[in-house]
Design an enzyme around this catalytic site. Structure first.
Site, PDB file in Angstrom:
ATOM      1  N   HIS A  79      -3.564  10.202  -0.156  1.00  0.00           N
ATOM      2  CA  HIS A  79      -3.622  10.431   1.286  1.00  0.00           C
ATOM      3  C   HIS A  79      -5.040  10.192   1.798  1.00  0.00           C
ATOM      4  CE1 HIS A  79       0.423  11.966   1.532  1.00  0.00           C
ATOM      5  NE2 HIS A  79       0.177  12.879   0.621  1.00  0.00           N
ATOM      6  N   ASP A 103       4.939   7.996   1.487  1.00  0.00           N
ATOM      7  CA  ASP A 103       3.750   8.668   2.002  1.00  0.00           C
ATOM      8  C   ASP A 103       2.854   7.703   2.773  1.00  0.00           C
ATOM      9  OD1 ASP A 103       4.371  11.180   1.017  1.00  0.00           O
ATOM     10  OD2 ASP A 103       3.116  11.001  -0.769  1.00  0.00           O
ATOM     11  N   HIS A 121       5.796  13.012   5.716  1.00  0.00           N
ATOM     12  CA  HIS A 121       7.202  12.658   5.483  1.00  0.00           C
ATOM     13  C   HIS A 121       7.952  12.417   6.788  1.00  0.00           C
ATOM     14  CE1 HIS A 121       7.086  14.799   1.300  1.00  0.00           C
ATOM     15  NE2 HIS A 121       6.287  13.752   1.374  1.00  0.00           N
ATOM     16  N   HIS A 142       8.086   7.048  -3.721  1.00  0.00           N
ATOM     17  CA  HIS A 142       7.630   8.140  -2.859  1.00  0.00           C
ATOM     18  C   HIS A 142       6.203   7.896  -2.378  1.00  0.00           C
ATOM     19  CE1 HIS A 142       7.580  12.065  -1.010  1.00  0.00           C
ATOM     20  NE2 HIS A 142       6.329  12.160  -1.447  1.00  0.00           N
TER      21      HIS A 142
END
Length: 294
Positions: free
Chosen positions: A259, A236, A75, A232
């Site tokens: 991720h 990321d 973030h 969001h």
């Protein structure tokens, strides 16, 4: 175009997502060509934000080495990348970045308070020269050449509150603040309860995440954007790709990614020099990619 850092040191205190304890976070100016450095003030160790220092990608991006680590870096990295800052030092006194409100807007506010300062060295960027893709089943992440870089992300959840969402975001600092920075992390109540039984997510609350219970959102104020969930995911991704060390001049496309896939993509890009070109941003390049540097 010149490299940048911040103009002054700024400190904030927030709660860690997993331990639920206060964490002191300080951002400091740094010199040219140093990149983004994380420093654990409690251990006296530092790590550069780069793909080889990623040690875990389960639920968050974690960087570190044998002596220690810092979790949930994506973030703050997203905000730094969104603001086009090349060199900065990030000090924390714990093993995670404070979650703040679950988005990157608090970090943007810290950067606004710190101000941006030009340095003498030329700013660098990574021009994507050919398509690079990482797939796992139907999930994928991909970068491809483009003169107007954008992030195009699609998510697909069986839960009807989220469902299938797609959002395309044309990269610029203004667009980042307006369209991405306020999008919060999200999760399901049943998963939060499981994590807490494992002594994790102790700092998670409706103050720093969108929480879904079956067919309803538990947050009293609801969503900040109609499609906050997929926004969001873009937030990321912007943070994860910043580990390449320079802004990407190319398109990023993802479907049901993570991720882990983002990390594998950064490694895949760097594996073959034919995939990209690291350049200094002169007037011609700045003009060709005018939108990203607006």
């Amino acid at each position: 175009m010149k490299q940048t850092t911040i103009a002054k040191k700024v400190t904030s205190v927030g709660i860690g997502l997993h331990k639920g304890e206060p964490i002191r976070l300080t951002i400091e100016p740094s010199s040219e060509n140093t990149g983004i450095i994380f420093y654990r003030s409690d251990l006296g160790i530092s790590f550069k934000a780069e793909p080889k220092n990623v040690v875990n990608t389960q639920m968050a991006t974690v960087i570190g080495n044998q002596k220690g680590y810092i979790s949930t870096v994506e973030h703050i990295l997203s905000a730094i990348n969104g603001y086009g800052i090349d060199n900065i030092r990030i000090n924390v006194d714990a093993n995670e970045i404070p979650v703040m409100d679950g988005s990157s807007i608090s970090f943007c506010m810290m950067l606004d308070e710190a101000g941006i300062k030009n340095l003498d060295a030329s700013k660098k960027a990574i021009i994507i020269k050919r398509e690079v893709e990482v797939k796992e089943g139907e999930k994928f992440v991909r970068v491809s050449p483009s003169k107007s870089p954008k992030f195009d992300y699609t998510i697909k959840f069986s839960n009807p509150i989220i469902g299938t969402q797609q959002f395309a975001f044309e990269f610029s600092r203004k667009n980042y603040v307006d369209e991405i920075a306020r999008a919060r992390t999200f999760g399901f109540l049943k998963d939060v309860q499981m994590l807490r039984s494992m002594n994790l997510a102790l700092g998670g609350s409706l103050e720093n995440a969108v929480v879904i219970d079956d067919n309803k959102i538990l947050n009293p104020d609801g969503l900040r954007y109609e499609n906050e969930f997929v926004r969001h995911k873009i937030l990321d991704a912007i943070g994860d790709l910043s580990l390449l060390g320079a802004p990407i001049l190319g398109d990023y496309t993802a479907y049901a990614a993570s991720h882990d896939l983002n990390h594998k993509l950064t490694l895949a890009i760097l594996t073959d020099a034919k995939n990209y070109e690291m350049v200094s941003i002169d007037e011609q390049i700045a003009h060709e990619y005018a939108k990203i540097f607006a």
